[in-house]
Design a protein around this motif. Structure first.
Motif, PDB file in Angstrom:
ATOM      1  N   CYS A  33      -0.190 -37.679 -38.792  1.00  0.00           N
ATOM      2  CA  CYS A  33       0.640 -38.498 -37.764  1.00  0.00           C
ATOM      3  C   CYS A  33       0.830 -39.286 -38.932  1.00  0.00           C
ATOM      4  CB  CYS A  33      -0.085 -38.972 -36.768  1.00  0.00           C
ATOM      5  SG  CYS A  33       0.537 -39.832 -36.291  1.00  0.00           S
ATOM      6  N   CYS A  41       5.124 -36.931 -30.401  1.00  0.00           N
ATOM      7  CA  CYS A  41       5.658 -36.450 -30.944  1.00  0.00           C
ATOM      8  C   CYS A  41       5.096 -35.200 -32.330  1.00  0.00           C
ATOM      9  CB  CYS A  41       6.754 -37.062 -31.302  1.00  0.00           C
ATOM     10  SG  CYS A  41       6.058 -38.539 -33.003  1.00  0.00           S
ATOM     11  N   TYR A  42       4.078 -35.641 -32.493  1.00  0.00           N
ATOM     12  CA  TYR A  42       3.062 -34.952 -33.134  1.00  0.00           C
ATOM     13  C   TYR A  42       2.659 -33.858 -32.415  1.00  0.00           C
ATOM     14  CZ  TYR A  42       0.684 -33.245 -36.941  1.00  0.00           C
ATOM     15  OH  TYR A  42      -0.221 -31.738 -37.562  1.00  0.00           O
ATOM     16  N   THR A  63      11.447 -33.131 -33.884  1.00  0.00           N
ATOM     17  CA  THR A  63      10.729 -32.963 -34.300  1.00  0.00           C
ATOM     18  C   THR A  63      11.237 -32.033 -34.830  1.00  0.00           C
ATOM     19  OG1 THR A  63       9.445 -31.545 -32.841  1.00  0.00           O
ATOM     20  CG2 THR A  63       8.216 -33.854 -33.754  1.00  0.00           C
ATOM     21  N   THR A  64      11.730 -30.789 -34.057  1.00  0.00           N
ATOM     22  CA  THR A  64      12.535 -29.837 -35.062  1.00  0.00           C
ATOM     23  C   THR A  64      13.765 -29.467 -34.159  1.00  0.00           C
ATOM     24  OG1 THR A  64      12.010 -28.880 -32.537  1.00  0.00           O
ATOM     25  CG2 THR A  64      10.416 -28.069 -34.446  1.00  0.00           C
ATOM     26  N   TRP A  71       5.327 -24.987 -34.304  1.00  0.00           N
ATOM     27  CA  TRP A  71       5.511 -24.833 -35.539  1.00  0.00           C
ATOM     28  C   TRP A  71       4.500 -23.843 -35.444  1.00  0.00           C
ATOM     29  CZ3 TRP A  71       3.233 -30.429 -36.733  1.00  0.00           C
ATOM     30  CH2 TRP A  71       4.499 -31.356 -36.351  1.00  0.00           C
ATOM     31  N   GLY A 104       4.888 -31.336 -31.118  1.00  0.00           N
ATOM     32  CA  GLY A 104       5.851 -30.365 -32.034  1.00  0.00           C
ATOM     33  C   GLY A 104       5.061 -29.404 -32.136  1.00  0.00           C
ATOM     34  N   CYS A 143      11.572 -29.551 -43.212  1.00  0.00           N
ATOM     35  CA  CYS A 143      11.806 -29.606 -41.999  1.00  0.00           C
ATOM     36  C   CYS A 143      10.581 -28.581 -41.383  1.00  0.00           C
ATOM     37  CB  CYS A 143      12.805 -29.930 -41.407  1.00  0.00           C
ATOM     38  SG  CYS A 143      13.638 -29.657 -39.371  1.00  0.00           S
ATOM     39  N   GLU A 184      12.972 -35.226 -27.093  1.00  0.00           N
ATOM     40  CA  GLU A 184      13.609 -33.609 -28.357  1.00  0.00           C
ATOM     41  C   GLU A 184      14.263 -33.234 -27.072  1.00  0.00           C
ATOM     42  OE1 GLU A 184      13.339 -32.050 -31.827  1.00  0.00           O
ATOM     43  OE2 GLU A 184      11.284 -31.707 -31.722  1.00  0.00           O
ATOM     44  N   TYR A 233       9.160 -32.650 -24.888  1.00  0.00           N
ATOM     45  CA  TYR A 233       9.690 -31.289 -25.769  1.00  0.00           C
ATOM     46  C   TYR A 233      11.417 -30.997 -25.137  1.00  0.00           C
ATOM     47  CZ  TYR A 233      10.009 -27.672 -29.137  1.00  0.00           C
ATOM     48  OH  TYR A 233      10.866 -26.983 -29.853  1.00  0.00           O
TER      49      TYR A 233
END
Length: 303
Positions: A301, A237-238, A67-68, A245, A241, A25, A13, A228
């Protein structure tokens, strides 16, 4: 958990910034931008100082998505891509983008850096009258022009279409258009995120995903880590992120428990090498928790 010398893939990312404002998103919680975003970015110096050429040469793939954020927005995206290709021209590169930034010259030059094994996935959710309903902040014609310039220079482009009730009637037309323009693949997604009836509705053939049985962690199987935008390194990646969040994104017990586990790691690519981070006791102990995916992994996921 595998060690750094076994690493085969890195997902980046590069920036937690984006030109689009897609309403579902994870950048947004209850319609507001999550605090702390739009400030972090990985630079070429971060890459050259923290990731050894020996590691790069052993990679089978490198992924630039988010992810963002959108990777294309990172100011050092092209230099970083060239650096990886310079030291490992045979690695597979996968880029996911909304395609709404820069002019056609940028995308023409990008196609010249990549080879036939690499791909760019363009998020295009409809035609001119529907695309921007979800891809808020992007212009359909500009995205198509950029993708076309990339394709005509030899780039391998995939069209990714998220089905909603407002665009499902155009699914076949988009699929046919993708063939006409030279996209090599057309991918349809059925979003399993929560929809608000007052805003965006799921398509009529919406598939409900239920967490059942055992799952196999793709990131662990691929020997992949996620980096990240602030330089922290995670097993996937989960989890990467997760620390950006808002808890308002999901108030379930599963989500709260998973977020509590994924407190930000102290070491980052800004201060430490990637191999030292992966091989540290802190990272190994952290990753070991997820070697057998937990119930929240199964539930949230995508992989």
């Amino acid at each position: 958990m595998f060690r750094s010398q076994q690493l085969k893939s890195i997902e980046f990312e590069l920036a937690n910034k984006c030109n689009a404002r897609c309403p579902q998103c994870p950048r947004y919680s209850q319609g507001k931008l999550i605090k702390g975003l739009n400030k972090d970015e990985i630079t070429l110096d971060d890459i050259t100082n923290s990731i050894s050429i020996d590691i790069i040469k052993k990679l089978t793939s490198v992924i630039f998505k988010g992810t963002t954020g959108d990777p294309i927005i990172a100011k050092d995206f092209i230099p970083i891509l060239k650096y990886f290709k310079q030291h490992n021209p045979n690695m597979e590169v996968w880029i996911a983008t909304n395609g709404g930034l820069h002019d056609t010259n940028y995308w023409t030059n990008l196609a010249k850096i990549l080879n036939s094994n690499d791909k760019i996935v363009f998020g295009i959710d409809g035609l001119e009258d529907t695309h921007s309903i979800y891809r808020v902040g992007t212009e359909y014609n500009k995205v198509i022009e950029n993708a076309t310039a990339f394709i005509q220079t030899g780039g391998n482009a995939h069209w990714q279409f998220i089905k909603f009730s407002h665009n499902e009637h155009q699914w076949q037309d988009c699929k046919e258009l993708s063939k006409t323009l030279g996209f090599t693949n057309f991918v349809t997604l059925h979003s399993d995120r929560n929809f608000e009836e007052s805003y965006l509705n799921p398509p009529s053939d919406q598939i409900k995903l239920e967490p059942t049985g055992c799952v196999s962690c793709m990131s662990a199987n691929k020997k992949e880590v996620f980096v990240y935008a602030d330089g922290t390194v995670y097993p996937c990646c989960y989890l990467g992120g997760m620390h950006s969040w808002s808890a308002d994104t999901d108030t379930s017990l599963d989500y709260s428990m998973l977020k509590k586990i994924t407190n930000p790691l102290v070491k980052t690519l800004h201060t430490d090498s990637l191999d030292s981070i992966i091989d540290s006791d802190q990272f190994q102990n952290f990753a070991q928790v997820f070697e057998k995916p937990l119930r929240p992994c199964k539930k949230y996921c995508s992989y």
